[in-house]
Design a protein around this motif. Structure first.
Motif, mmCIF file in Angstrom:
data_model
loop_
_atom_site.group_PDB
_atom_site.id
_atom_site.type_symbol
_atom_site.label_atom_id
_atom_site.label_comp_id
_atom_site.label_asym_id
_atom_site.label_seq_id
_atom_site.Cartn_x
_atom_site.Cartn_y
_atom_site.Cartn_z
ATOM 1 N N ALA A 11 35.644 27.536 39.819
ATOM 2 C CA ALA A 11 35.133 27.554 38.451
ATOM 3 C C ALA A 11 36.134 26.941 37.472
ATOM 4 O O ALA A 11 35.760 26.153 36.582
ATOM 5 C CB ALA A 11 34.804 28.990 38.044
ATOM 6 N N THR A 48 36.191 23.174 37.221
ATOM 7 C CA THR A 48 35.083 22.485 36.554
ATOM 8 C C THR A 48 35.428 22.126 35.123
ATOM 9 O O THR A 48 34.791 21.270 34.517
ATOM 10 C CB THR A 48 33.816 23.360 36.547
ATOM 11 O OG1 THR A 48 34.047 24.517 35.729
ATOM 12 C CG2 THR A 48 33.413 23.767 37.954
ATOM 13 N N ALA A 107 34.892 24.192 32.766
ATOM 14 C CA ALA A 107 33.924 24.907 31.932
ATOM 15 C C ALA A 107 34.431 26.258 31.463
ATOM 16 O O ALA A 107 33.785 26.905 30.637
ATOM 17 C CB ALA A 107 32.617 25.098 32.707
ATOM 18 N N ARG A 131 27.284 25.637 29.613
ATOM 19 C CA ARG A 131 27.726 25.436 31.000
ATOM 20 C C ARG A 131 27.792 26.758 31.766
ATOM 21 O O ARG A 131 28.319 26.803 32.875
ATOM 22 C CB ARG A 131 29.096 24.746 31.021
ATOM 23 C CG ARG A 131 29.092 23.376 30.336
ATOM 24 C CD ARG A 131 30.404 22.648 30.568
ATOM 25 N NE ARG A 131 30.588 22.263 31.977
ATOM 26 C CZ ARG A 131 31.678 21.661 32.438
ATOM 27 N NH1 ARG A 131 32.665 21.356 31.604
ATOM 28 N NH2 ARG A 131 31.779 21.341 33.717
ATOM 29 N N GLN A 164 25.433 28.464 33.246
ATOM 30 C CA GLN A 164 24.686 28.513 34.502
ATOM 31 C C GLN A 164 25.463 27.818 35.624
ATOM 32 O O GLN A 164 25.406 28.240 36.790
ATOM 33 C CB GLN A 164 23.319 27.842 34.328
ATOM 34 C CG GLN A 164 22.375 28.052 35.507
ATOM 35 C CD GLN A 164 22.115 29.529 35.794
ATOM 36 O OE1 GLN A 164 21.800 30.295 34.877
ATOM 37 N NE2 GLN A 164 22.250 29.928 37.046
ATOM 38 N N GLU A 165 26.203 26.786 35.276
ATOM 39 C CA GLU A 165 27.041 26.090 36.256
ATOM 40 C C GLU A 165 28.034 27.069 36.891
ATOM 41 O O GLU A 165 28.248 27.055 38.116
ATOM 42 C CB GLU A 165 27.777 24.957 35.544
ATOM 43 C CG GLU A 165 28.678 24.123 36.429
ATOM 44 C CD GLU A 165 29.383 23.044 35.615
ATOM 45 O OE1 GLU A 165 30.305 22.424 36.164
ATOM 46 O OE2 GLU A 165 29.014 22.814 34.433
ATOM 47 N N ASP A 173 26.225 29.808 39.049
ATOM 48 C CA ASP A 173 25.834 29.280 40.366
ATOM 49 C C ASP A 173 27.003 29.319 41.349
ATOM 50 O O ASP A 173 26.816 29.578 42.545
ATOM 51 C CB ASP A 173 25.316 27.851 40.224
ATOM 52 C CG ASP A 173 23.964 27.783 39.519
ATOM 53 O OD1 ASP A 173 23.301 28.831 39.428
ATOM 54 O OD2 ASP A 173 23.599 26.683 39.056
ATOM 55 N N ILE A 174 28.198 29.043 40.851
ATOM 56 C CA ILE A 174 29.375 29.077 41.731
ATOM 57 C C ILE A 174 29.600 30.481 42.270
ATOM 58 O O ILE A 174 29.811 30.689 43.477
ATOM 59 C CB ILE A 174 30.625 28.577 40.977
ATOM 60 C CG1 ILE A 174 30.507 27.077 40.692
ATOM 61 C CG2 ILE A 174 31.897 28.885 41.768
ATOM 62 C CD1 ILE A 174 31.619 26.531 39.814
#
Length: 784
Positions: free
Chosen positions: A254, A257, A259, A322, A324-325, A328-329
């Motif tokens: 995470a 990313t 984010a 971001r 949801q990104e 998901d991880i």
């Protein structure tokens, strides 16, 4: 307006009447139950350091290699070539006294989260442990439980436990010290900080679910232990190392990313601490809805949500859009991940529950603007110190080249040495470290028990420079050190000595000391003696770190470490400021351990020589020594004075000799003195040593001080025969007088022999006898 609480209810949260009045003034109203609990944990010593923070300000915290100092989850230092090391030490003392296995296990889990919260992958763990007398069944239960807990969490998580220290003394009976230190190699381009930012950014709760375990753990850690403490098992967390293994992978993925704006481990005080500290550090507010928090128990109320210390949980601030990104991880790794709130402009912590506001408190009131107590130092030295300083070596029985006359009869120096090797503090800790997986990740260079410090190869697993540095020879060395008896008898010199010994141990493996993380384990600061010990030790640590150019990057304060004596009176532990120090190894192929390597190697003593045994009693002494405590059952005198200038010269000489390939082994002469250091080098290398003491039998000196006296700035090294001329020439040109050749490494069959210049045998023991005594001391006591 909430109904005022009774004095008993306020005291139950660890809050004094004056502090409660301050809370009411700040809020302009009485707090509700949840808010009172939040103040209780955040204003505890464990979280806000209200007694120790003024003292910590004197520590040096900056340096050329310091990237992150105190105030974050862990310190970070620059190792060069883009390599950055995160490291930190924490305590889990009280939980380990009540529930040894889970207390120790979650202590390891907590310190690992501090490391990977920064964006670093954990690469090693060390621990500093203190227990009471192993003759006590309760001590044996705590000891075996703590070691099992450390082994369970570290082994399951997959991080090597590479080093540490274990000491035993009645002063720690019932109140063990369990300090865990972790190291990690940065894998993210940017170091992840904890300050929230970005109004409207979502706040994510990730990791495990929340339950009632660990309730009030921070307050529990800031109170004296008592008979009722055994009923506080809910204050001890329960960990899941396999879940945390998934958590570290998810977090690092995470973070990479870009984010994640900020991250905070939910350690002590759980959601309360993470929300308030993130908000306060960022100068913003946080609004969190408890109805969105994943739970594993029904019927929980805000107080329980906010004070739970359930393990393996984190709080993130994410870039808006971001979230949801990131979710998901974490879902991919089988972990919880939900948007539980958002960053707000108003600098408050607002907690919602079932459509209502359950708590609303200014963030700084919880995390920054907390109570501070400036206490006065005692005008005179404590009576116990004054009494201890009246002791002198003249009170000991006369001794000669053949031994010493004790009340139990005459003992040869052979017998005295074997007695010291049988002392659990000096004896082999193989029973402990053989339970740890110290080779997982395949980067451990020096194994536990074989060197004065741990050495780990630096092998990046991710990031832009991972491939480029795949063949790097750089490594990091680490150690944890403190002699609590020294600090008890002289807090200032004892704390300085902890820094000096840590640096010396790093130098013995060829590492350059870089920086420090410390764990201050003390009794109650509310008692004059306790505060004096704490204040003087902090002064000593500061002086030591300045002298050795090892800034403090952070650490932990654990106070109120006290138990009840046989009369029911609170008795503090020995003040034990554990120093965790890291050092840089430029080339891991140029390190050495403590054991002799080959017959024929020359043995040298760097630092205070044998003549110092009669001339420098303040720097080489039997006062505060293991010999005095074990053989004479006496705790008295003063610890050796730290000679900083000599320490720096001796340590630099040791490092240089190792880097040149001249030195084949190096071992610090510490607890037990010269004779014990020589014996340990014999045992580790399975070789003997013939030592000629540069004294005659009628020299008039105290032979016990020569053999077992303790003092800093002393390192025993062995040198290859073909390097002797180069080595001695360099010593004469650069080190001057403080070194001497002691003897020669010989076969194991020849044993350890110490003789005078006139041929009298002072001590002669075969290596198998030394090894059996040293290796069986702890296992034998556990079988009794």
């Amino acid at each position: 307006m909430a109904v005022p609480f009774s004095p008993a209810e306020i005291a139950a949260e660890g809050i004094t009447p004056d502090e409660y009045a301050e809370i009411v003034q700040r809020l302009g109203r009485h707090p509700n139950r949840a808010e009172l609990g939040m103040f209780g944990v955040m204003w505890s010593e464990h979280c806000c350091y209200k007694n120790s923070r003024p003292l910590l300000k004197q520590f040096p915290t900056t340096g050329d290699r310091i990237l992150v100092g105190p105030g974050e989850n862990a310190g970070v230092v620059d190792l060069g070539d883009g390599l950055r090391l995160a490291f930190k030490i924490e305590s889990h003392n009280h939980p380990s006294a009540v529930e040894p296995f889970q207390g120790a296990a979650t202590g390891v889990g907590g310190i690992l989260r501090d490391i990977f919260t920064m964006g670093a992958r954990p690469i090693a763990v060390l621990n500093a442990l203190r227990f009471g007398d192993l003759a006590d069944p309760r001590t044996r239960r705590i000891f075996t439980g703590v070691v099992s807990g450390i082994a369970h969490y570290g082994n399951c998580f997959g991080v090597p436990t590479v080093g540490g220290e274990v000491a035993f003394d009645r002063a720690y009976s019932g109140n063990p010290l369990v300090n865990a230190m972790a190291l990690g190699l940065m894998e993210t381009p940017d170091i992840v900080k904890s300050g929230a930012a970005g109004i409207g950014n979502p706040v994510l709760y990730v990791g495990s679910t929340t339950g009632r375990d660990g309730m009030g753990g921070a307050s529990f850690a800031s109170a004296e232990l008592s008979d009722e403490s055994m009923d506080d098992r809910p204050a001890v967390q329960v960990g899941d190392p396999f879940l945390e293994k998934a958590l570290v992978e998810a977090c690092l993925e995470a973070f990479n990313t870009g984010a994640v704006v900020a991250a905070q481990d939910m350690g002590a005080a759980g959601i309360t601490c993470s929300t308030s500290e993130m908000a306060a550090k960022g100068g913003v507010g946080v609004d969190v809805d408890l109805d969105l928090i994943p739970v594993r128990e029904t019927g929980m109320v805000p107080y329980e949500y906010l004070l739970s210390e359930s393990q393996e949980r984190m709080l993130f601030v994410a870039q808006k859009g971001r979230e949801q990104e990131l979710i998901d991880i974490f879902t991919k790794w089988g972990l919880q991940a939900v948007v539980a709130g958002e960053v707000i402009a108003e600098p408050i912590v607002r907690i919602r529950f079932q459509g209502e506001i359950a708590a609303e408190i200014p963030a700084t009131a919880l995390a920054d603007d907390t109570p501070l107590y400036h206490r006065e130092l005692m005008a005179e030295l404590p009576a116990y110190v004054q009494q201890a300083r009246q002791w002198s070596e003249a009170k000991l029985p006369n001794c000669g080249v053949a031994g010493i006359q004790l009340s139990t009869g005459k003992q040869s120096w052979d017998q005295v040495l074997l007695t010291l090797l049988d002392s659990p503090t000096i004896a082999s800790k193989q029973w402990v470290y053989r339970q740890y997986d110290h080779q997982v990740q395949n980067n451990t260079v020096l194994m536990p028990g074989g060197a004065d410090a741990a050495v780990v190869r630096l092998r990046p697993q991710a990031g832009a420079q991972a491939a480029e540095l795949a063949q790097t020879r750089r490594g990091v060395a680490a150690t944890v050190d403190c002699n609590g008896r020294y600090v008890y008898l002289d807090p200032y010199e004892g704390a300085k000595a902890a820094v000096a010994e840590a640096a010396r141990n790093l130098s013995c493996v060829g590492a350059e000391p870089l920086a420090v993380t410390d764990n201050l384990n003390f009794g109650s600061p509310e008692k004059p003696i306790g505060y004096w010990q704490l204040a003087e030790a902090c002064r000593g640590l500061s002086a030591g770190c300045e002298a050795f150019s090892t800034p403090v990057t952070g650490g932990n304060v654990s106070l109120y470490n006290e138990t009840l004596d046989n009369e029911g009176n609170p008795t503090p532990i020995y003040p034990t400021p554990v120093v965790g120090m890291v050092g840089l190894v430029e080339d891991v192929t140029q390190v050495c351990g403590q054991g002799w390597q080959r017959s024929g190697d020359a043995i040298y003593l760097l630092g205070l020589g044998l003549e110092s045994a009669s001339e420098q009693e303040d720097r080489l002494t039997l006062g505060a020594s293991e010999y005095l405590a074990v053989v004479h059952d006496t705790v008295a005198g003063r610890p050796p004075r730290v000679d900083t200038a000599l320490e720096l010269v001796v340590q630099a000489a040791c490092r240089y000799g190792i880097h040149q390939g001249w030195i084949r082994s190096a071992h610090d002469s510490a607890e037990g003195g010269l004779a014990v250091a020589l014996a340990e080098s014999c045992i580790s290398g399975n070789l003997g040593a013939e030592i000629v003491l540069a004294l005659s039998a009628d020299s008039g000196m105290r032979w016990d001080r020569l053999l077992f006296g303790e003092g800093g700035a002393r390192i025993v090294v062995s040198v290859a025969p073909d390097a002797i001329a180069l080595w001695e020439t360099w010593l004469q040109e650069h080190l001057g007088l403080p070194w001497q050749r002691l003897g020669t490494v010989v076969s194991a069959a020849a044993g350890l022999t110490l003789t005078t210049t006139t041929g009298e045998i002072v001590l002669k023991v075969d290596v198998p006898t030394l090894a059996v005594q040293w290796q069986n001391a702890i296992p034998r006591r556990l079988q009794d």
